[in-house]
Write a protein that holds these residues in place. Structure first.
Motif, PDB file in Angstrom:
ATOM      1  N   UNK A 167       3.567  34.964  21.009  1.00  0.00           N
ATOM      2  CA  UNK A 167       2.703  35.343  22.130  1.00  0.00           C
ATOM      3  C   UNK A 167       1.275  35.563  21.634  1.00  0.00           C
ATOM      4  N   UNK A 168       1.140  36.252  20.522  1.00  0.00           N
ATOM      5  CA  UNK A 168      -0.182  36.531  19.964  1.00  0.00           C
ATOM      6  C   UNK A 168      -0.952  35.243  19.672  1.00  0.00           C
ATOM      7  N   UNK A 169      -0.286  34.281  19.068  1.00  0.00           N
ATOM      8  CA  UNK A 169      -0.957  33.031  18.704  1.00  0.00           C
ATOM      9  C   UNK A 169      -1.284  32.202  19.937  1.00  0.00           C
ATOM     10  N   UNK A 170      -0.431  32.250  20.969  1.00  0.00           N
ATOM     11  CA  UNK A 170      -0.722  31.540  22.209  1.00  0.00           C
ATOM     12  C   UNK A 170      -2.015  32.054  22.838  1.00  0.00           C
ATOM     13  N   UNK A 171      -2.169  33.365  22.872  1.00  0.00           N
ATOM     14  CA  UNK A 171      -3.378  33.947  23.465  1.00  0.00           C
ATOM     15  C   UNK A 171      -4.606  33.625  22.619  1.00  0.00           C
ATOM     16  N   UNK A 172      -4.407  33.529  21.320  1.00  0.00           N
ATOM     17  CA  UNK A 172      -5.517  33.282  20.405  1.00  0.00           C
ATOM     18  C   UNK A 172      -5.993  31.826  20.411  1.00  0.00           C
ATOM     19  N   UNK A 173      -5.190  30.908  20.963  1.00  0.00           N
ATOM     20  CA  UNK A 173      -5.478  29.476  20.882  1.00  0.00           C
ATOM     21  C   UNK A 173      -6.903  29.103  21.295  1.00  0.00           C
ATOM     22  N   UNK A 174      -7.387  29.483  22.488  1.00  0.00           N
ATOM     23  CA  UNK A 174      -8.745  29.069  22.863  1.00  0.00           C
ATOM     24  C   UNK A 174      -9.819  29.656  21.961  1.00  0.00           C
ATOM     25  N   UNK A 175      -9.547  30.809  21.366  1.00  0.00           N
ATOM     26  CA  UNK A 175     -10.514  31.406  20.448  1.00  0.00           C
ATOM     27  C   UNK A 175     -10.611  30.588  19.168  1.00  0.00           C
ATOM     28  N   UNK A 176      -9.465  30.124  18.689  1.00  0.00           N
ATOM     29  CA  UNK A 176      -9.448  29.292  17.491  1.00  0.00           C
ATOM     30  C   UNK A 176     -10.159  27.957  17.756  1.00  0.00           C
ATOM     31  N   UNK A 177      -9.896  27.377  18.933  1.00  0.00           N
ATOM     32  CA  UNK A 177     -10.537  26.107  19.298  1.00  0.00           C
ATOM     33  C   UNK A 177     -12.046  26.268  19.357  1.00  0.00           C
ATOM     34  N   UNK A 178     -12.503  27.415  19.857  1.00  0.00           N
ATOM     35  CA  UNK A 178     -13.941  27.644  20.027  1.00  0.00           C
ATOM     36  C   UNK A 178     -14.620  28.177  18.772  1.00  0.00           C
ATOM     37  N   UNK A 179     -13.860  28.315  17.686  1.00  0.00           N
ATOM     38  CA  UNK A 179     -14.475  28.681  16.413  1.00  0.00           C
ATOM     39  C   UNK A 179     -14.787  30.153  16.222  1.00  0.00           C
TER      40      UNK A 179
END
Length: 223
Positions: A99-111
């Motif tokens: 769940x944590x990584x799913x929520x973090x996905x757009x943040x990782x994509x946006x750098x």
């Protein structure tokens, strides 16, 4: 007020012989809360898909966030999607990720930096009442919990436009309330434009909104 979505004689469909939206002309103000209603199969989800480039137009023009959707390339589309949060009815979570990584996905994509991403995820999981589930995987959660995760993911990168397709259609009362509160907060506190496709507009919504209805391919504003 600036317009974040402008459609002019917009026609959409899945081929020249299957036009679903016909010559629609409308504009959505930046910072507004908008509902799109219509019967099943009327074209609500079709219209929403065009707003994030998942469906090319048949004719007319469409501008989203200043981006011409008729002359869009991969670079422009990626730029647009970095500023858009999307909530699907079927969640579209990555089953192999926590769940944590799913929520973090757009943040990782946006750098975003790792520490900032972790702080943002912590805050959002608190908002959707799922901090205690952070290490679990989507299939270990109920449908309502999965949708709350999807909502947190859509808000993670502070989007200027949130597109939600029947976000509470299959949810219990508690999860529905959490979702509506988050959408209201995104609109009033973050000044994000919120566009929601739904069959039923909630009676207790605490924000002013515009209402568009789709019928027989026509998109018109309901006063």
């Amino acid at each position: 007020m600036d317009k974040i979505i402008i459609a002019d004689n917009l026609s959409l469909g899945y081929g020249k012989h299957e036009t679903i939206i016909s010559k629609a002309t409308f504009a959505i103000d930046s910072g507004s809360f908008v509902f799109i209603t219509g019967a099943s199969g009327s074209g609500k989800s079709t219209l929403l898909k065009s707003f994030f480039g998942a469906l090319p137009m048949l004719s007319g023009s469409l501008t989203v966030g200043g981006v011409d959707m008729d002359n869009i390339n991969t670079k422009k589309l990626n730029f647009l999607r970095r500023h858009v949060g999307i909530v699907f009815q079927d969640y579209k979570l990555v089953k192999e990720w926590t769940i944590e990584k799913n929520v973090m996905l757009p943040l990782l994509i946006n750098g975003y930096a790792r520490d900032i991403s972790e702080m943002q995820v912590e805050k959002l999981l608190g908002h959707v009442k799922l901090t205690h589930q952070r290490g679990k995987y989507p299939m270990e959660l109920s449908g309502g919990e999965q949708q709350r995760v999807a909502m947190a993911r859509a808000l993670a990168h502070n989007p200027i436009l949130i597109l939600a397709d029947e976000p509470t259609g299959n949810l219990d009362e508690y999860s529905s309330k959490v979702i509506w509160n988050l959408l209201e907060g995104a609109n009033t506190q973050l000044e994000a434009t919120v566009v929601v496709v739904t069959h039923h507009i909630p009676e207790t919504l605490g924000v002013k909104y515009k209402h568009y209805h789709i019928e027989h391919g026509d998109v018109y504003e309901v006063s």
